[in-house]
Scaffold this active site. Structure first.
Site, PDB file in Angstrom:
ATOM      1  N   TYR A 153       2.544  -9.841   2.608  1.00 16.73           N
ATOM      2  CA  TYR A 153       3.944  -9.853   2.180  1.00 16.73           C
ATOM      3  C   TYR A 153       4.795  -9.887   3.435  1.00 16.73           C
ATOM      4  CZ  TYR A 153       8.105  -8.265  -0.464  1.00 16.73           C
ATOM      5  OH  TYR A 153       9.346  -8.147  -1.036  1.00 16.73           O
ATOM      6  N   LYS A 181       2.849 -13.835   0.252  1.00 19.17           N
ATOM      7  CA  LYS A 181       4.190 -13.895  -0.328  1.00 19.17           C
ATOM      8  C   LYS A 181       5.157 -14.022   0.838  1.00 19.17           C
ATOM      9  CE  LYS A 181       7.717 -11.422  -2.916  1.00 19.17           C
ATOM     10  NZ  LYS A 181       8.199 -10.105  -3.397  1.00 19.17           N
TER      11      LYS A 181
END
Length: 320
Positions: A153, A181
């Site tokens: 992330y 992500k």
């Protein structure tokens, strides 16, 4: 008997391989609170059921939108447990294990593994601001300890640290790093990941850039707005990823853009998502301190944007 056992094992392995791709729509589910700021687990279960009814592909438990950073260790573990008990095997589960200390991330990851999570979401330790080599050691230590599929992330806006080439080069040999992500907002970063690190499935982490992400090969979308607009997010994903229909995707994205802009640019993403959920009849509750609720003007803007969005999406649906 042995044949049945082998078949079951093969089936479980196949399901894990499919889930490891992390394809589709993955709402980072909100955490509903009571008036005294305690977690309303009954409403949490209802929110999960509501999203499952829309056939979302998976859920992120303990993401930014879920306010994990404002919760105790015990609350985060309880949310994992409750989520798994409701979801079972009906959708993939990714558990956010973000924390400052590597040891805390590992402990949260071990709980996630015990509860049957399909993967974990790993961000840079916020406030610590590690170097790229330190960040790589942090991620690799988590990998070695829990041995689960990892979705990275990359969100320097909240952590203070960006994941750069040196980091990706240091962790690329571990097969557990399967997706990222990407939430920097940088198109250059998007291009670099798509072209130079194909081992990482690209996951949209900037809602107002979803069209660009899917054009560059994103396989999924961790989308806060899907808490309140799951049908619309799935429609965009299906147009762009499943049907490869750029024209249709552009139509849907154009309709959704005003709402997605609010989420990414207002500085009040969590409050906006929770308010939109309330408008949809979902009991989201307030946000925890130090966050504050939306002003009346901010609420009115979302009211207007969602009313227009619903009307225009209906026109698109009717024209198909």
């Amino acid at each position: 008997m042995l044949g049945s056992s082998l078949t079951l094992r093969h089936s479980n392995n196949l399901r894990r391989q499919i889930k490891m791709k992390f394809e589709g729509i993955y709402p980072p589910i909100i955490t509903p609170y009571n008036e005294d700021y305690s977690i309303n687990f009954t409403e949490f279960e209802s929110l999960i059921e509501s999203l499952l009814n829309y056939k979302i592909h998976g859920l992120v438990i303990g993401g930014t939108t879920g306010e994990y950073h404002l919760q105790t260790f015990e609350e985060r573990i309880k949310l994992m447990e409750v989520a798994k008990s409701v979801i079972a095997d009906r959708a993939a589960i990714i558990v956010g294990i973000g924390a400052i200390r590597t040891e805390d991330c590992i402990e949260l990851g071990q709980f996630a593994k015990d509860f049957g999570a399909d993967g974990v979401l790993v961000n840079a330790p916020y406030y610590a601001v590690p170097t790229q080599s330190e960040l790589a050691e942090h991620a690799l230590a988590i990998d070695r300890a829990i041995n689960l599929p990892i979705m990275l992330y990359n969100y320097p806006g909240r952590t203070g640290t960006i994941m750069e080439r040196e980091f990706f080069d240091r962790i690329k040999d571990s097969p557990n790093f399967v997706a990222i992500k990407e939430s920097t907002g940088s198109i250059d970063q998007l291009h670099m990941l798509a072209l130079d690190y194909p081992n990482l499935s690209l996951i949209c982490g900037m809602d107002d850039q979803a069209l660009e992400f899917f054009a560059w090969g994103a396989r999924g979308w961790v989308c806060p707005g899907a808490n309140c607009l799951p049908k619309e997010h799935i429609a965009l994903y299906e147009a762009l990823f499943i049907k490869n229909d750029l024209a249709q995707g552009r139509k849907i994205m154009s309709v959704m853009m005003p709402f997605l802009n609010i989420l990414e640019q207002s500085g009040k993403l969590i409050q906006a998502v929770k308010y939109a959920c309330e408008l949809k009849g979902l009991r989201a509750g307030k946000v925890r301190l130090p966050l504050q609720p939306l002003s009346k003007n901010e609420q009115a803007k979302i009211d207007s944007v969602l009313e227009t969005l619903e009307s225009e999406m209906l026109d698109i649906t009717n024209s198909i």
